[in-house]
Design an enzyme around this catalytic site. Structure first.
Site, mmCIF file in Angstrom:
data_model
loop_
_atom_site.group_PDB
_atom_site.id
_atom_site.type_symbol
_atom_site.label_atom_id
_atom_site.label_comp_id
_atom_site.label_asym_id
_atom_site.label_seq_id
_atom_site.Cartn_x
_atom_site.Cartn_y
_atom_site.Cartn_z
ATOM 1 N N ARG A 169 0.844 -1.194 0.000
ATOM 2 C CA ARG A 169 0.000 0.000 0.000
ATOM 3 C C ARG A 169 0.880 1.245 0.000
ATOM 4 O O ARG A 169 1.915 1.278 0.659
ATOM 5 C CB ARG A 169 -0.884 0.062 1.266
ATOM 6 C CG ARG A 169 -2.117 -0.803 1.219
ATOM 7 C CD ARG A 169 -3.171 -0.297 0.233
ATOM 8 N NE ARG A 169 -4.345 -1.132 0.237
ATOM 9 C CZ ARG A 169 -4.566 -2.210 -0.529
ATOM 10 N NH1 ARG A 169 -3.660 -2.604 -1.401
ATOM 11 N NH2 ARG A 169 -5.687 -2.894 -0.430
ATOM 12 N N GLU A 189 -3.679 7.975 -4.912
ATOM 13 C CA GLU A 189 -3.834 7.254 -6.179
ATOM 14 C C GLU A 189 -5.037 7.770 -6.961
ATOM 15 O O GLU A 189 -6.065 8.081 -6.358
ATOM 16 C CB GLU A 189 -3.981 5.758 -5.907
ATOM 17 C CG GLU A 189 -2.693 5.158 -5.356
ATOM 18 C CD GLU A 189 -2.800 3.671 -5.052
ATOM 19 O OE1 GLU A 189 -3.918 3.126 -5.063
ATOM 20 O OE2 GLU A 189 -1.763 3.061 -4.793
ATOM 21 N N HIS A 196 -1.274 0.342 -9.132
ATOM 22 C CA HIS A 196 -1.999 -0.467 -8.151
ATOM 23 C C HIS A 196 -2.721 -1.618 -8.872
ATOM 24 O O HIS A 196 -3.940 -1.775 -8.764
ATOM 25 C CB HIS A 196 -2.997 0.382 -7.347
ATOM 26 C CG HIS A 196 -3.465 -0.320 -6.102
ATOM 27 N ND1 HIS A 196 -3.841 0.340 -4.976
ATOM 28 C CD2 HIS A 196 -3.609 -1.645 -5.808
ATOM 29 C CE1 HIS A 196 -4.206 -0.519 -4.041
ATOM 30 N NE2 HIS A 196 -4.079 -1.749 -4.532
HETATM 31 N N1 LIG Z 1 -0.998 -3.992 -5.022
HETATM 32 C C1 LIG Z 1 -2.047 -4.772 -5.009
HETATM 33 O O1 LIG Z 1 -2.764 -4.879 -6.002
HETATM 34 C C2 LIG Z 1 -2.367 -5.581 -3.774
HETATM 35 C C3 LIG Z 1 -3.176 -6.719 -3.883
HETATM 36 C C4 LIG Z 1 -3.407 -7.488 -2.756
HETATM 37 C C5 LIG Z 1 -2.886 -7.116 -1.535
HETATM 38 N N2 LIG Z 1 -2.131 -5.987 -1.447
HETATM 39 C C6 LIG Z 1 -1.578 -5.566 -0.147
HETATM 40 O O2 LIG Z 1 -0.712 -6.565 0.354
HETATM 41 C C7 LIG Z 1 -0.862 -6.613 1.774
HETATM 42 C C8 LIG Z 1 -0.383 -7.957 2.309
HETATM 43 O O3 LIG Z 1 -1.271 -8.973 1.885
HETATM 44 P P1 LIG Z 1 -1.232 -10.451 2.502
HETATM 45 O O4 LIG Z 1 -2.334 -11.194 1.861
HETATM 46 O O5 LIG Z 1 0.140 -11.005 2.447
HETATM 47 O O6 LIG Z 1 -1.600 -10.125 4.018
HETATM 48 P P2 LIG Z 1 -1.354 -11.037 5.296
HETATM 49 O O7 LIG Z 1 -2.297 -10.539 6.325
HETATM 50 O O8 LIG Z 1 -1.364 -12.471 4.950
HETATM 51 O O9 LIG Z 1 0.142 -10.647 5.722
HETATM 52 C C9 LIG Z 1 0.496 -9.412 6.271
HETATM 53 C C10 LIG Z 1 1.706 -9.601 7.163
HETATM 54 O O10 LIG Z 1 2.079 -8.325 7.676
HETATM 55 C C11 LIG Z 1 2.435 -8.486 9.042
HETATM 56 N N3 LIG Z 1 2.297 -7.220 9.770
HETATM 57 C C12 LIG Z 1 1.145 -6.572 10.118
HETATM 58 N N4 LIG Z 1 1.442 -5.443 10.799
HETATM 59 C C13 LIG Z 1 2.791 -5.380 10.878
HETATM 60 C C14 LIG Z 1 3.701 -4.452 11.470
HETATM 61 N N5 LIG Z 1 3.270 -3.363 12.103
HETATM 62 N N6 LIG Z 1 5.028 -4.700 11.361
HETATM 63 C C15 LIG Z 1 5.463 -5.810 10.713
HETATM 64 N N7 LIG Z 1 4.662 -6.725 10.153
HETATM 65 C C16 LIG Z 1 3.340 -6.508 10.226
HETATM 66 C C17 LIG Z 1 1.485 -9.554 9.561
HETATM 67 O O11 LIG Z 1 1.971 -10.155 10.740
HETATM 68 C C18 LIG Z 1 1.410 -10.507 8.383
HETATM 69 O O12 LIG Z 1 2.392 -11.530 8.472
HETATM 70 C C19 LIG Z 1 -2.377 -6.366 1.969
HETATM 71 O O13 LIG Z 1 -2.665 -5.860 3.246
HETATM 72 C C20 LIG Z 1 -2.688 -5.351 0.883
HETATM 73 O O14 LIG Z 1 -2.601 -4.055 1.414
HETATM 74 C C21 LIG Z 1 -1.861 -5.222 -2.540
#
Ligand SMILES: NC(=O)c1ccc[n+]([C@@H]2O[C@H](COP(=O)([O-])OP(=O)(O)OC[C@H]3O[C@@H](n4cnc5c(N)ncnc54)[C@H](O)[C@@H]3O)[C@@H](O)[C@H]2O)c1
Length: 324
Positions: A233, A262, A281
């Protein structure tokens, strides 16, 4: 007949999958937040992509029973307000982890090999730019630093293994030893990750605790030939700090799919730099994956409609949710 609002630009395959799987529902489309006041009033379910659903909009949704995010992030929804008004909010955990992980690799390679600049030079009839190529690097033998070892981070770690590298990671929660062994990953603190990794890929959600977690200090701690890739993000990287570090060529480059605002306008200084590969994105979007996403959105709505309950990790506002 219950009504489902498909909010934001979901591709035709995704939309058709939703409609086919929800044939007993009336499906409407909302493409702009200006239409919320008029169209959200009698909606029972919302499937949300790119637009936001915050308090102002949610106050005018007396019938809303469920908000389904098209994706795994939920920073675009006021989950507290929704929960306090009895509206569960759900995501599609892991469903777009493959396209995002593949995109992170794509941005890494494009950044390290200057693909976009090479492409433009060839199109402009300039041929090969040897100055650029003298700053080209391979992934093999490098150290990958994954920030956020969740569903996407784990896929990224697995994909990078094919290049023959070493992976370190930082997360708020350390993975169990068996998982670390399986993925061949080593836990480090965030400062070590900055100073040791050649390729840094960010996969944490946008939360208060992660906003600007990549700032001046982190970026200045990176290696000179390192790249930073963000497919998570905008807002997690402090863009003004990123601009400064890239402008002064203190790191090799950045691959950025997500911005603080965005879509970024031409006035965004990052867009004036040639050592950044930018994207819109769209890491999570692939037409072949949309079938799966549409199917899961419909399944969750059907479940709620039949009086069923969703649970974590699909449900993201359990802590605030009251019974309506
Ligand atoms: N660009 C895109 O099109 C797109 C698409 C899908 C997801 N995303 C983003 O990717 C992110 C991750 O997705 P995911 O499915 O792997 O999520 P997920 O929940 O499986 O993994 C997120 C990880 O971040 C860690 N985390 C949370 N807060 C933290 C902090 N303060 N410090 C360190 N680690 C922390 C969690 O412990 C977890 O392991 C989503 O939240 C979304 O914002 C972007």
């Amino acid at each position: 007949m219950e009504k489902v609002a498909i909010i934001g630009p979901i591709d035709i395959v995704g939309k058709n999958t939703i409609k086919e799987n929800l044939s007993g529902f009336e499906c409407i489309e909302i493409t702009t937040e200006d239409d919320y006041a008029e169209k959200l009033q009698d909606v029972d379910y919302a499937i949300l992509r790119t637009l936001t659903l915050r308090e102002k909009a949610l106050k005018n949704t007396p019938k809303l029973k469920y908000i389904q995010r098209w994706g795994s992030g939920y920073d675009s929804v006021d989950i507290k307000f929704a929960g306090e008004h009895g509206i569960p909010v759900g995501v599609l955990p892991g469903v777009n982890s493959t396209p995002v992980a593949e995109y992170a690799i794509l941005l890494t390679l494009a950044t390290m090999r200057h693909l976009i600049n090479v492409d433009s030079d060839v199109r402009a009839g300039k041929g090969r730019n040897d100055k650029l190529l003298s700053h080209s690097y391979i992934v093999n033998g490098k150290t990958i630093g994954v920030i956020g070892m969740g569903k996407i981070g784990q896929k990224v770690a697995k994909l990078f293994q094919a290049f023959g590298e070493k992976t370190i990671y930082y997360d708020a929660f350390r993975q169990p030893a068996e998982k670390e062994k399986e993925l061949n990953i080593t836990y480090v603190d965030i400062e070590k990750l900055a100073s040791q990794a050649d390729i840094i890929s960010i996969h944490v959600p946008l939360l208060d605790s992660t906003r600007h977690m990549i700032g001046k200090k982190f970026l200045q701690g990176m290696k000179q030939n390192a790249v930073i890739i963000n497919t998570s993000r905008g807002g997690i990287i402090d863009e003004s700090a990123l601009y400064e570090i890239l402008k002064s060529h203190k790191i090799l480059g950045a691959g950025i799919d997500v911005f603080e605002k965005e879509p970024p306008t031409k006035a965004n200084p990052l867009l004036s730099l040639d050592n950044i590969v930018v994207s819109a994105h769209c890491a999570g979007n692939s037409i072949d994956n949309s079938v799966l996403m549409g199917k899961y959105c419909a399944e969750n709505i059907l479940k709620i409609s039949k009086g069923g309950l969703l649970t974590k990790p699909t449900l993201v506002n359990e802590e605030y949710l009251i019974n309506k």
